[in-house]
Write a protein that holds these residues in place. Structure first.
Motif, PDB file in Angstrom:
ATOM      1  N   SER A 173       0.820  -1.214   0.000  1.00 21.58           N
ATOM      2  CA  SER A 173       0.000   0.000   0.000  1.00 21.58           C
ATOM      3  C   SER A 173       0.851   1.259   0.000  1.00 21.58           C
ATOM      4  N   ASN A 174       1.898   1.255   0.835  1.00 25.18           N
ATOM      5  CA  ASN A 174       2.739   2.444   0.966  1.00 25.18           C
ATOM      6  C   ASN A 174       3.591   2.707  -0.267  1.00 25.18           C
ATOM      7  N   HIS A 175       4.117   1.626  -0.864  1.00 21.34           N
ATOM      8  CA  HIS A 175       5.100   1.798  -1.936  1.00 21.34           C
ATOM      9  C   HIS A 175       4.537   1.643  -3.340  1.00 21.34           C
ATOM     10  N   ILE A 176       3.381   1.012  -3.463  1.00 18.36           N
ATOM     11  CA  ILE A 176       2.852   0.745  -4.810  1.00 18.36           C
ATOM     12  C   ILE A 176       1.477   1.359  -5.020  1.00 18.36           C
ATOM     13  N   PHE A 177       0.540   1.090  -4.092  1.00 14.56           N
ATOM     14  CA  PHE A 177      -0.860   1.386  -4.363  1.00 14.56           C
ATOM     15  C   PHE A 177      -1.351   2.739  -3.882  1.00 14.56           C
ATOM     16  N   SER A 178      -0.641   3.358  -2.955  1.00 15.39           N
ATOM     17  CA  SER A 178      -1.175   4.579  -2.350  1.00 15.39           C
ATOM     18  C   SER A 178      -1.488   5.656  -3.388  1.00 15.39           C
ATOM     19  N   GLY A 179      -0.525   5.938  -4.275  1.00 12.52           N
ATOM     20  CA  GLY A 179      -0.743   6.963  -5.303  1.00 12.52           C
ATOM     21  C   GLY A 179      -1.818   6.570  -6.279  1.00 12.52           C
ATOM     22  N   GLU A 180      -1.814   5.291  -6.701  1.00 12.63           N
ATOM     23  CA  GLU A 180      -2.811   4.819  -7.657  1.00 12.63           C
ATOM     24  C   GLU A 180      -4.224   4.860  -7.060  1.00 12.63           C
ATOM     25  N   VAL A 235     -14.584  -7.761  -7.404  1.00 13.43           N
ATOM     26  CA  VAL A 235     -13.321  -8.489  -7.518  1.00 13.43           C
ATOM     27  C   VAL A 235     -13.646  -9.979  -7.446  1.00 13.43           C
ATOM     28  N   GLN A 236     -13.628 -10.631  -8.611  1.00 11.64           N
ATOM     29  CA  GLN A 236     -13.933 -12.056  -8.650  1.00 11.64           C
ATOM     30  C   GLN A 236     -12.660 -12.854  -8.398  1.00 11.64           C
ATOM     31  N   ALA A 261     -11.104  -9.836 -12.462  1.00 13.13           N
ATOM     32  CA  ALA A 261     -10.985 -11.241 -12.076  1.00 13.13           C
ATOM     33  C   ALA A 261      -9.544 -11.552 -11.694  1.00 13.13           C
ATOM     34  N   VAL A 262      -9.386 -12.288 -10.592  1.00 10.47           N
ATOM     35  CA  VAL A 262      -8.062 -12.674 -10.107  1.00 10.47           C
ATOM     36  C   VAL A 262      -8.085 -14.153  -9.758  1.00 10.47           C
ATOM     37  N   ARG A 263      -7.177 -14.925 -10.347  1.00 11.37           N
ATOM     38  CA  ARG A 263      -7.075 -16.350 -10.022  1.00 11.37           C
ATOM     39  C   ARG A 263      -6.140 -16.535  -8.834  1.00 11.37           C
ATOM     40  N   THR A 264      -6.332 -17.594  -8.070  1.00 15.80           N
ATOM     41  CA  THR A 264      -5.564 -17.774  -6.838  1.00 15.80           C
ATOM     42  C   THR A 264      -4.058 -17.893  -7.085  1.00 15.80           C
ATOM     43  N   ASP A 265      -3.647 -18.244  -8.299  1.00 18.59           N
ATOM     44  CA  ASP A 265      -2.212 -18.316  -8.589  1.00 18.59           C
ATOM     45  C   ASP A 265      -1.736 -17.146  -9.460  1.00 18.59           C
ATOM     46  N   ILE A 283      -2.389  -7.016 -11.277  1.00 13.33           N
ATOM     47  CA  ILE A 283      -3.781  -6.855 -11.713  1.00 13.33           C
ATOM     48  C   ILE A 283      -4.418  -5.640 -11.041  1.00 13.33           C
ATOM     49  N   LEU A 284      -4.232  -5.504  -9.731  1.00 14.13           N
ATOM     50  CA  LEU A 284      -4.795  -4.360  -9.016  1.00 14.13           C
ATOM     51  C   LEU A 284      -4.165  -3.053  -9.471  1.00 14.13           C
ATOM     52  N   GLN A 285      -2.847  -3.070  -9.638  1.00 10.74           N
ATOM     53  CA  GLN A 285      -2.167  -1.848 -10.055  1.00 10.74           C
ATOM     54  C   GLN A 285      -2.643  -1.415 -11.430  1.00 10.74           C
ATOM     55  N   GLY A 286      -2.784  -2.384 -12.336  1.00  4.24           N
ATOM     56  CA  GLY A 286      -3.286  -2.079 -13.680  1.00  4.24           C
ATOM     57  C   GLY A 286      -4.678  -1.500 -13.637  1.00  4.24           C
ATOM     58  N   PHE A 287      -5.535  -2.041 -12.757  1.00  2.00           N
ATOM     59  CA  PHE A 287      -6.897  -1.529 -12.619  1.00  2.00           C
ATOM     60  C   PHE A 287      -6.884  -0.076 -12.137  1.00  2.00           C
ATOM     61  N   PHE A 288      -6.093   0.212 -11.100  1.00  3.76           N
ATOM     62  CA  PHE A 288      -6.031   1.574 -10.558  1.00  3.76           C
ATOM     63  C   PHE A 288      -5.525   2.557 -11.601  1.00  3.76           C
ATOM     64  N   ILE A 289      -4.473   2.174 -12.325  1.00  4.75           N
ATOM     65  CA  ILE A 289      -3.867   3.073 -13.305  1.00  4.75           C
ATOM     66  C   ILE A 289      -4.820   3.371 -14.462  1.00  4.75           C
TER      67      ILE A 289
END
Length: 289
Positions: A22-29, A207-208, A271-275, A281-287
């Motif tokens: 969260s601090n280093h990757i997702f906070s800004g997005e 979020v599937q 959609a996110v698979r367990t592996d 995927i989350l970063q791409g969605f936010f951006i």
């Protein structure tokens, strides 16, 4: 059943991993994706050439006989609600982790991203009924409580999934516009109507989370399988191509329903698979938002 020490150890491990993300990757997005979506009235000022005529405050304009416009500003505080599926099917997994484990990590990342931006976070845990509701609050200790509940909360009995019931409860509990993340495998009865109402009132993101074995059966001969929600036992000949094809087709149809339901309502679904690498995927969605 985990001991208290084991629970605290797992909470700490999840905190270290997800808080770092969260601090280093997702906070800004996260900030870019959601801040500015909530606008609150600030003041009125005299109209200037170039102002949007739709912002004219006609009451004030009539009172002073000169045009005034409403000025809005970005809301400083937003509310994030996590709608978390804890039904029996979330305990399934054949890869690195169960669906519930991945849901917990994603929810923790979203929670820490929200709290970094000084937003409130609340949770609704659901199966085919509402299992627990934690009202929105701020702060690290509140987020750690949410993670602890995700690790330990089990449905009161073997339970199915009713997304519609969760959405109806959420709509009644949250009157103010909210950012809502619905985390589930979406193995549920039809839910398009309550989804439509929720998407109209709130900023909704689905979020599937699914496992590769939800999508395809391995060729493993004659095996006995059990439905994790109904507990029904059944024998399947997985060496039969027709059986494997029918199983895969059922997953495709189930996924199509979800995609179409979200598209019709204007809400978003990822959609996110367990592996999968959920970070990418989350970063791409936010951006891309």
């Amino acid at each position: 059943m985990m001991t208290t020490a084991e629970i605290l150890k797992r909470v700490r491990r999840i905190e270290i991993k997800t808080r770092g993300l969260s601090n280093h990757i997702f906070s800004g997005e996260y900030h870019s994706a959601f801040k500015g979506r909530g606008m609150s009235f600030s003041e009125v000022r005299e109209y200037s050439p170039g102002d949007d005529v739709r912002a004219i405050d006609w009451n004030v304009t009539a009172r002073f006989s000169t045009p005034f416009v409403k000025v809005f500003e970005e809301e400083r505080e937003l509310t994030v609600m996590l709608l978390v599926d804890v039904s029996s099917s979330s305990l399934f997994g054949t890869s690195r982790q169960r669906k519930r484990d991945l849901i917990t990590e994603i929810a923790a990342v979203l929670s820490f991203s929200a709290t970094t931006n000084n937003d409130k976070v609340g949770v609704i845990f659901f199966s085919d009924k509402i299992e627990k509701y934690i009202p929105p609050k701020k702060g690290k200790s509140h987020i750690l409580r949410i993670i602890r509940e995700m690790l330990t909360l089990e449905p009161s009995e073997e339970k199915g999934t009713d997304i519609g019931e969760c959405l109806r409860f959420f709509n009644n509990a949250s009157k103010k516009r909210t950012i809502a993340f619905l985390l589930s495998d979406f193995i549920s009865a039809p839910y398009e109507e309550p989804l439509k109402l929720t998407a109209r009132r709130h900023d909704l993101v689905g979020v599937q989370v699914y496992d590769k074995a939800d999508k395809e059966l391995p060729d493993a001969g004659l095996i006995q399988v059990q439905d994790s929600e109904t507990r029904e036992l059944q024998w399947l000949d997985t060496s039969d191509k027709k059986v494997r094809l029918q199983y895969a087709e059922a997953f495709v149809q189930h996924q199509k329903y979800g995609v179409n339901a979200f598209r019709k309502t204007g809400a978003e679904l990822i959609a996110v698979r367990t592996d999968d690498d959920y970070v990418k995927i989350l970063q791409g969605f936010f951006i891309n938002r």
